[in-house]
Enzyme design. Structure first.
Site, PDB file in Angstrom:
ATOM      1  N   HIS A 246      -7.007  29.646 -20.807  1.00  0.00           N
ATOM      2  CA  HIS A 246      -7.899  30.832 -20.597  1.00  0.00           C
ATOM      3  C   HIS A 246      -6.593  30.645 -19.071  1.00  0.00           C
ATOM      4  CE1 HIS A 246      -8.716  34.943 -19.862  1.00  0.00           C
ATOM      5  NE2 HIS A 246      -8.594  34.554 -18.278  1.00  0.00           N
TER       6      HIS A 246
ATOM      7  N   CYS B 277     -10.497  37.829 -12.126  1.00  0.00           N
ATOM      8  CA  CYS B 277     -11.810  38.473 -11.954  1.00  0.00           C
ATOM      9  C   CYS B 277     -12.839  39.044 -10.565  1.00  0.00           C
ATOM     10  CB  CYS B 277     -12.698  36.004 -11.879  1.00  0.00           C
ATOM     11  SG  CYS B 277     -14.608  35.900 -12.116  1.00  0.00           S
TER      12      CYS B 277
END
Length: 308
Positions: free
Chosen positions: A208, A241
């Site tokens: 990822h 994030c």
């Protein structure tokens, strides 16, 4: 040559931090379009508290409303046992558990240290295997900051491998190594991928990457050259994030597929259909997206010569 498996994460990782709520019907429409492209898996949503992530407050409605296909796995993020129960009611194929490799990021993102996250994992896996609805559900664990922490800097490779080992001991079946803020470089990626596969043969590892510093595709290429065939990616390059400074979007799905297909590496994905889905995004999120191929076209696109 082994076909790659692409896991689309935009419906969860992308939409969760958007400034505006994407209507449920639009999420369902996008996921249905993505399901028809040949993607291996789609991370449809997260069964987290609506107070924590309001943009995904319609998780159950989304998973219940999408068209299910036998050849496309539907995975969801599950933060705790309560979230697991909601996910099982919707008959998901896979649950994704998330923790950090660093204390600082774990506390900022999850309010838990890695050790506390592992305790949470144990409770989730026990509840899953004790429920008849969960016996065939695949358990994946995503390990954030595997390639570096924005607060602490380097995360030692030995620490990453130790946490993977402890995850697997709890009953986790697959592991995603996450470059949460785009700190990785190709040499580092190759080393960790080779070490992880050598130490845990047969475990499906997913990579990822974020494109924060423009190295997302280079890192994906390095991972593939090291033997990785499973990748997370986000349509249009959406995501990031919310608890990691500077964490821009994920590596773009259509750009990743385009790169590999141009190299002759099969992804099983219909790139034209994927680009059509990506073209839907600006209207859904209210802004342009970082993806390049949707703007420039495929490399084999040809133009008419201008008239003289």
């Amino acid at each position: 040559m082994t076909q790659l498996q692409i896991n689309e994460v935009a419906p969860r990782d992308g939409f969760q931090i958007e400034a505006t709520f994407v209507p449920t019907a639009d999420k369902i429409r996008l996921i249905d379009a993505l399901s028809a492209t040949g993607l291996a898996r789609i991370e449809a949503t997260s069964f987290v508290s609506p107070k924590a992530i309001p943009n995904l407050r319609d998780a159950a409605e989304v998973v219940s409303g999408i068209q299910r296909r036998d050849d496309v796995g539907i995975t969801v993020l599950v933060p705790n046992v309560k979230g697991l129960e909601r996910a099982l009611e919707c008959r998901v194929d896979e649950v994704n558990l998330v923790m950090s490799a660093s204390d600082s990021h774990g506390l900022a993102n999850l309010r838990m240290t890695p050790e506390q996250s592992l305790e949470q994992f144990a409770a989730i896996v026990e509840a899953l295997r004790g429920d008849p609805r969960g016996r065939n559900v695949f358990v994946n664990a995503s390990l954030s900051t595997s390639f570096g922490c924005p607060f602490e800097g380097e995360v030692p490779e030995a620490r990453v491998l130790e946490l993977v080992e402890r995850q697997l001991a709890l009953g986790v079946q697959g592991v995603t190594l996450c470059d949460t803020t785009g700190m990785a470089n190709p040499a580092q990626v190759a080393r960790l991928c080779e070490a992880a596969q050598a130490r845990f043969p047969g475990i499906p590892f997913t990579l990822h990457f974020h494109n924060t510093r423009g190295m997302g595709l280079a890192n994906a290429l390095a991972a593939w050259q090291a033997g990785i065939v499973r990748f997370d990616a986000s349509l249009g390059g959406l995501g990031g994030c919310p608890y990691a400074p500077g964490a821009t979007g994920n590596v773009c799905t259509e750009d990743l597929v385009h790169m590999f297909e141009q190299m002759g590496v099969s992804t099983g994905v219909d790139l034209d259909a994927l680009l059509a889905a990506s073209a839907m995004l600006p209207a859904l999120v209210g802004h342009d997206t970082p993806g390049q191929v949707v703007k420039a076209g495929k490399a084999d696109r040809r133009y008419s010569m201008p008239a003289r």
